[in-house]
Design a protein around this motif. Structure first.
Motif, PDB file in Angstrom:
ATOM      1  N   HIS A  90      -2.276  -7.611  -5.025  1.00 65.04           N
ATOM      2  CA  HIS A  90      -2.228  -6.534  -4.038  1.00 65.04           C
ATOM      3  C   HIS A  90      -0.783  -6.096  -3.765  1.00 65.04           C
ATOM      4  O   HIS A  90      -0.518  -4.903  -3.601  1.00 65.04           O
ATOM      5  N   ALA A  91       0.128  -7.042  -3.706  1.00 66.67           N
ATOM      6  CA  ALA A  91       1.534  -6.700  -3.472  1.00 66.67           C
ATOM      7  C   ALA A  91       2.091  -5.868  -4.621  1.00 66.67           C
ATOM      8  O   ALA A  91       2.820  -4.893  -4.392  1.00 66.67           O
ATOM      9  N   MET A  92       1.755  -6.216  -5.851  1.00 66.79           N
ATOM     10  CA  MET A  92       2.232  -5.444  -7.000  1.00 66.79           C
ATOM     11  C   MET A  92       1.717  -4.008  -6.943  1.00 66.79           C
ATOM     12  O   MET A  92       2.427  -3.076  -7.312  1.00 66.79           O
ATOM     13  N   GLN A  93       0.493  -3.844  -6.471  1.00 71.23           N
ATOM     14  CA  GLN A  93      -0.070  -2.490  -6.349  1.00 71.23           C
ATOM     15  C   GLN A  93       0.569  -1.712  -5.203  1.00 71.23           C
ATOM     16  O   GLN A  93       0.793  -0.510  -5.310  1.00 71.23           O
ATOM     17  N   ARG A  94       0.854  -2.398  -4.127  1.00 76.79           N
ATOM     18  CA  ARG A  94       1.331  -1.725  -2.908  1.00 76.79           C
ATOM     19  C   ARG A  94       2.804  -1.358  -2.953  1.00 76.79           C
ATOM     20  O   ARG A  94       3.219  -0.365  -2.351  1.00 76.79           O
ATOM     21  N   PHE A  95       3.614  -2.163  -3.633  1.00 82.98           N
ATOM     22  CA  PHE A  95       5.065  -1.965  -3.613  1.00 82.98           C
ATOM     23  C   PHE A  95       5.570  -1.587  -5.006  1.00 82.98           C
ATOM     24  O   PHE A  95       5.798  -2.458  -5.845  1.00 82.98           O
ATOM     25  N   PRO A  96       5.764  -0.306  -5.247  1.00 83.67           N
ATOM     26  CA  PRO A  96       6.164   0.136  -6.591  1.00 83.67           C
ATOM     27  C   PRO A  96       7.546  -0.345  -7.025  1.00 83.67           C
ATOM     28  O   PRO A  96       7.832  -0.371  -8.217  1.00 83.67           O
ATOM     29  N   HIS A  97       8.398  -0.753  -6.094  1.00 85.16           N
ATOM     30  CA  HIS A  97       9.737  -1.232  -6.447  1.00 85.16           C
ATOM     31  C   HIS A  97       9.717  -2.650  -7.027  1.00 85.16           C
ATOM     32  O   HIS A  97      10.712  -3.099  -7.594  1.00 85.16           O
TER      33      HIS A  97
END
Length: 125
Positions: A83-90
């Motif tokens: 979920h973090a990889m999806q939410r934070f593009p940086h």
């Protein structure tokens, strides 16, 4: 270049575990997150939009850990990382450690944790 943001010791209460008692009573979980990203733009701009907002990351982690129960903390750690990889593009990569300090182990122990790591290289597009 990959800089790092670390969020350590986030305390959450959840109902994860294979035993009925764990799902019924719940327990404390502690989560550490290590994020790798190029933070040079954020350093130059001094703009929150150019970095990983660690307050948002903490809320994402808390929502998952305190949300629907899973049998395994492996599932919890992987869900947070994905979920973090999806939410934070940086994000270039993230490592999530889910600690279960009160795991039902019939021996004295200090900690048990599962660590999940995800990166853009491993993501399907």
């Amino acid at each position: 270049m990959a800089d790092r943001i670390e969020l350590k010791g986030l305390r959450c209460y959840g109902y994860h575990g294979v035993f009925l008692e764990e799902k019924r009573c719940g327990q404390e979980f502690i989560v550490d997150a290590t994020c790798w990203a190029d933070l040079s733009q954020a350093a130059a701009s001094d703009d929150l939009q150019d970095t990983i907002n660690y307050a948002e990351l903490a809320e994402l982690i808390y929502d998952i850990v305190s949300g629907p129960p899973c049998d395994l903390i492996e599932t919890v750690a992987a869900t947070i990382a994905e979920h973090a990889m999806q939410r934070f593009p940086h994000l270039h990569a993230i490592e999530i450690a889910v600690h279960k300090p009160h795991a039902p182990i019939p021996r004295e122990f200090q900690d048990v944790a599962v660590v999940a790591r995800r990166s853009r290289k491993g993501m399907r597009t």
